[in-house]
Design an enzyme around this catalytic site. Sequence first.
Site, PDB file in Angstrom:
ATOM      1  CG  ASP A   1      -9.005  13.616 -16.162  1.00 52.56           C
ATOM      2  OD1 ASP A   1      -8.008  13.425 -16.886  1.00 52.56           O
ATOM      3  OD2 ASP A   1      -9.594  14.720 -16.102  1.00 52.56           O
ATOM      4  N   GLY A   2      -6.345  12.328 -14.726  1.00 52.32           N
ATOM      5  CA  GLY A   2      -5.313  12.940 -13.890  1.00 52.32           C
ATOM      6  C   GLY A   2      -4.009  12.185 -13.797  1.00 52.32           C
TER       7      GLY A   2
ATOM      8  CB  SER B   1     -15.092  13.251 -21.141  1.00 57.72           C
ATOM      9  OG  SER B   1     -14.542  14.361 -20.491  1.00 57.72           O
TER      10      SER B   1
ATOM     11  NE  ARG C   1     -13.127  14.295 -16.040  1.00 57.37           N
ATOM     12  CZ  ARG C   1     -13.053  14.519 -17.336  1.00 57.37           C
ATOM     13  NH1 ARG C   1     -14.132  14.375 -18.089  1.00 57.37           N
ATOM     14  NH2 ARG C   1     -11.920  14.879 -17.904  1.00 57.37           N
TER      15      ARG C   1
ATOM     16  CG  ASN D   1      -6.919   9.402 -24.729  1.00 56.69           C
ATOM     17  OD1 ASN D   1      -7.409   8.587 -23.951  1.00 56.69           O
ATOM     18  ND2 ASN D   1      -6.967  10.718 -24.475  1.00 56.69           N
TER      19      ASN D   1
ATOM     20  CB  THR E   1     -11.880   8.135 -30.414  1.00 62.27           C
ATOM     21  OG1 THR E   1     -12.808   9.074 -29.840  1.00 62.27           O
ATOM     22  CG2 THR E   1     -12.576   6.780 -30.525  1.00 62.27           C
TER      23      THR E   1
END
Length: 308
Positions: free
Chosen positions: A32-33, A210, A202, A80, A78
């Site tokens: 993430d990020g 998530s 994460r 995204n 999914t």
Amino acid sequence: MKRVRQLASRAYERLLEWELSGTPSHVAVIQDGNRRYARNNGDDATDGHRAGAQTTEQVLEWCQEVGVDELTLYTFSTENFDRPEEENEALFDLLCEKLREFADADRVHDSEVRIRAIGETHRLPDRVREAVEYAERRTAGYDQLHLNIALAYGGRAELLSAARDVAREVDEGALDPDAIDVETVEERLYRGPSRDVDLIVRTGGDERTSNFLPWHANGNEAAVYFCTPYWPEFRKVDFLRSIRTYEHREESWRKTRARRALALVKALGDAEVGEARRVLSRFKDALPSAERQAIEEETDAELEHPAD
């Protein structure tokens, strides 16, 4: 000062490596990020994804160094698909490039890394599916490190699909409801991880998993490590800290198992606690010395005054 910080960071890495005594078999990463990293640097989202791809290569090397057997990367969910089309198209181009690059890389073949995609890959563009098939075909014979790329993946969708398959087979008479067990469900999950997840990592600051690998991770009570750096900023120090989190979680789990077993041994008769005794014998070293001494005293008392 930059040089001093670099030296201090490397020294801390060596300290963490020295302190580690165990390694998770399967690490799953929520990368993430990337977009926030790009935004903070005044770049496009694609630049963030490309910087993140470099981190992915480094993490693969770190996993090999510490002895991880399987690495699963949450690359495209999914959800995204709801992002802007131009952003996704650029990401799909990058995925194609990196999958083919990985599939042809000497380091991948020298290390015998097997690449597989998990998820609803049929929803991906043709060019991405072709790149996936190429990478899987090129590395199909390897077994030293499994690299799973989660593409068009959603944990709830995976479980829902498996439940529908089971229900349909029961309705058709092809499956006996009384015969449904863990293996029945696992056989109907996405083709993917070969092991339960031991550690979820994460990046990016959010403290949630998530919808990622709920069957393989939550069912195994995986350790979870949340950290603030965006994925392109993830360092080896962060990776080693995540392994340390897993070790602490594993130590806590062993203590819990030993204490539960000890409580059963004290509460029940000999004929009912054979398994509890075996668990206690296996995990008693995880307990503090005072508790181990109590176990030994309990055992001595039983030998002197066996149960009627």
